[in-house]
Design a protein around this motif. Sequence first.
Motif, PDB file in Angstrom:
ATOM      1  N   GLU A 187       8.005  10.932   7.838  1.00 13.82           N
ATOM      2  CA  GLU A 187       8.863  10.592   7.061  1.00 13.82           C
ATOM      3  C   GLU A 187       8.722   9.117   6.708  1.00 13.82           C
ATOM      4  O   GLU A 187       8.531   8.353   7.681  1.00 13.82           O
ATOM      5  CB  GLU A 187      10.301  10.755   7.763  1.00 13.82           C
ATOM      6  N   ILE A 188       8.660   8.867   5.245  1.00 21.62           N
ATOM      7  CA  ILE A 188       8.455   7.540   4.698  1.00 21.62           C
ATOM      8  C   ILE A 188       9.686   6.587   5.602  1.00 21.62           C
ATOM      9  O   ILE A 188      11.012   7.130   5.273  1.00 21.62           O
ATOM     10  CB  ILE A 188       8.567   7.280   3.380  1.00 21.62           C
ATOM     11  N   PRO A 189       9.610   5.516   6.102  1.00 18.77           N
ATOM     12  CA  PRO A 189      10.812   4.571   6.492  1.00 18.77           C
ATOM     13  C   PRO A 189      11.949   4.696   5.714  1.00 18.77           C
ATOM     14  O   PRO A 189      11.649   3.926   4.488  1.00 18.77           O
ATOM     15  CB  PRO A 189      10.284   3.377   6.974  1.00 18.77           C
ATOM     16  N   ALA A 219       3.692  17.877   7.516  1.00 22.78           N
ATOM     17  CA  ALA A 219       2.531  17.609   8.643  1.00 22.78           C
ATOM     18  C   ALA A 219       1.048  17.704   8.050  1.00 22.78           C
ATOM     19  O   ALA A 219       0.755  18.584   7.283  1.00 22.78           O
ATOM     20  CB  ALA A 219       2.779  18.526   9.860  1.00 22.78           C
ATOM     21  N   HIS A 220       0.356  16.583   8.525  1.00 29.25           N
ATOM     22  CA  HIS A 220      -1.063  16.806   8.051  1.00 29.25           C
ATOM     23  C   HIS A 220      -2.118  16.058   8.780  1.00 29.25           C
ATOM     24  O   HIS A 220      -1.876  15.489   9.775  1.00 29.25           O
ATOM     25  CB  HIS A 220      -1.132  16.308   6.649  1.00 29.25           C
ATOM     26  N   LEU A 221      -3.377  16.639   8.862  1.00 33.04           N
ATOM     27  CA  LEU A 221      -4.628  15.931   9.158  1.00 33.04           C
ATOM     28  C   LEU A 221      -5.317  15.184   8.466  1.00 33.04           C
ATOM     29  O   LEU A 221      -5.593  15.833   7.415  1.00 33.04           O
ATOM     30  CB  LEU A 221      -5.384  17.151  10.063  1.00 33.04           C
ATOM     31  N   THR A 252      -9.958  13.991   2.571  1.00 31.81           N
ATOM     32  CA  THR A 252      -9.080  14.950   2.344  1.00 31.81           C
ATOM     33  C   THR A 252      -8.036  15.100   3.314  1.00 31.81           C
ATOM     34  O   THR A 252      -7.990  14.310   4.441  1.00 31.81           O
ATOM     35  CB  THR A 252      -9.992  16.258   1.998  1.00 31.81           C
ATOM     36  N   GLN A 253      -7.151  16.101   3.226  1.00 34.58           N
ATOM     37  CA  GLN A 253      -6.097  16.325   4.358  1.00 34.58           C
ATOM     38  C   GLN A 253      -6.004  17.948   4.293  1.00 34.58           C
ATOM     39  O   GLN A 253      -6.247  18.441   3.518  1.00 34.58           O
ATOM     40  CB  GLN A 253      -4.899  15.891   3.653  1.00 34.58           C
ATOM     41  N   ILE A 254      -5.376  17.984   5.644  1.00 30.32           N
ATOM     42  CA  ILE A 254      -5.397  19.596   6.112  1.00 30.32           C
ATOM     43  C   ILE A 254      -3.737  19.630   6.300  1.00 30.32           C
ATOM     44  O   ILE A 254      -3.317  18.922   7.229  1.00 30.32           O
ATOM     45  CB  ILE A 254      -6.263  20.105   7.262  1.00 30.32           C
ATOM     46  N   PRO A 298       0.935  -1.329  -0.210  1.00 28.86           N
ATOM     47  CA  PRO A 298       0.178  -0.139  -0.154  1.00 28.86           C
ATOM     48  C   PRO A 298       0.887   1.294  -0.049  1.00 28.86           C
ATOM     49  O   PRO A 298       0.459   2.161  -0.569  1.00 28.86           O
ATOM     50  CB  PRO A 298      -0.753  -0.112   1.317  1.00 28.86           C
ATOM     51  N   LEU A 299       1.883   1.230   0.798  1.00 27.75           N
ATOM     52  CA  LEU A 299       2.932   2.346   0.805  1.00 27.75           C
ATOM     53  C   LEU A 299       3.486   2.506  -0.457  1.00 27.75           C
ATOM     54  O   LEU A 299       3.074   4.032  -1.147  1.00 27.75           O
ATOM     55  CB  LEU A 299       3.845   2.211   1.713  1.00 27.75           C
ATOM     56  N   ILE A 300       3.836   1.890  -1.138  1.00 31.18           N
ATOM     57  CA  ILE A 300       4.739   2.210  -2.673  1.00 31.18           C
ATOM     58  C   ILE A 300       3.550   2.796  -3.433  1.00 31.18           C
ATOM     59  O   ILE A 300       4.082   3.778  -4.239  1.00 31.18           O
ATOM     60  CB  ILE A 300       5.676   1.077  -2.996  1.00 31.18           C
TER      61      ILE A 300
HETATM   62  C1  DHB Z   1       1.416   8.490   2.422  1.00 34.78           C
HETATM   63  C2  DHB Z   1       0.361   9.305   2.664  1.00 34.78           C
HETATM   64  C3  DHB Z   1       0.052   9.651   4.058  1.00 34.78           C
HETATM   65  O1  DHB Z   1      -0.916  10.234   4.576  1.00 34.78           O
HETATM   66  C4  DHB Z   1       1.070   9.197   4.828  1.00 34.78           C
HETATM   67  O2  DHB Z   1       1.048   9.902   6.068  1.00 34.78           O
HETATM   68  C5  DHB Z   1       2.219   8.653   4.571  1.00 34.78           C
HETATM   69  C6  DHB Z   1       2.398   8.267   3.207  1.00 34.78           C
HETATM   70  C7  DHB Z   1       1.337   7.723   1.121  1.00 34.78           C
HETATM   71  O3  DHB Z   1       0.597   8.385   0.213  1.00 34.78           O
HETATM   72  O4  DHB Z   1       2.400   7.237   0.685  1.00 34.78           O
END
Ligand code: DHB
Length: 271
Positions: free
Chosen positions: A176-178, A198-200, A214-216, A56-58
């Motif tokens: 930060e993506i690991p 940073a986001h909500l 959505t995100q803020i 899901p991340l990539i």
């Molecule tokens: C991704 C999205 C996010 O909201 C987050 O916190 C980290 C990664 C993403 O789209 O990979």
Amino acid sequence: MAVAERTRAVNGRVAEIFADLLESLTALVEKHRITFDEYRQAIGFLEDVSRQREVPLIMDVFLAVTVDNVNHIANGGTESSIEGPYYVAGAPVLELPYELPRRDEEPGDVLFCSGSVRSASGAVLPGATLDMWQANADGQYSQFSEGLPRHNLRGRFTTDEQGRFEVRTVVPAAYEIPKAGPTGRLLSALGRHHFRPAHLHFKVSHPDHELLTTQIFFEGDPWLDSDVVGAVKEPLVVRLEKKDASEWLAKRGLDRPCYACSYDFILRRRA
Ligand code: DHB
Ligand code: FE
């Protein structure tokens, strides 16, 4: 539509899309004269992505924004943004006064996030549901990082008679993506940084209206212009306001300055 007919229609789309995918990949192999070494490296990489549960991340890092763009036009409503890989359905339903579940010693600055939910027609929407989730002040999401309580900084709540809400939480840190996983290693190999501002996160819903995911984001965040996943939209950036007026703080049971932000969500009526 009969089942057989529907199956044919679905398979038709799969066949068409797969043909295009294969055409792109074939052209890529030919253009770069991919060696068997590289081919096996690609297989190993994909296996690693799967083993480390980063599929899901990539996918979200490289493709989700485009999927969002081809599926959502704001059209009078609030701009959408991607769900991302860290949503968990079934977050606790909060009671007034709303506070996202947090640890006793939750690090970070207190944040009051308030606002309203309205219809694109301008009507206020009482009883709209906000499903909210976020990273903590260390940039970690509950259920995806070790040692955090289930549903930490995740909750659902509704707007009042005036279509308004206020929820207490903490200011999230940039995510930060690991770096150690395959997605992070790929970003490093591409010479890219690993940060999201940073986001909500919000899913805002109301009967008769389209679900808004959505995100803020916050003004002045150093990563706004280079979000690693590219999900920032200018109208979704709000001011993070420092609150130090004692009356305002006392009303909320605080004796230290904190932060506040506000957003007015607009939902589109379902067609
Ligand atoms: C991704 C999205 C996010 O909201 C987050 O916190 C980290 C990664 C993403 O789209 O990979
Ligand atoms: Fe996120």
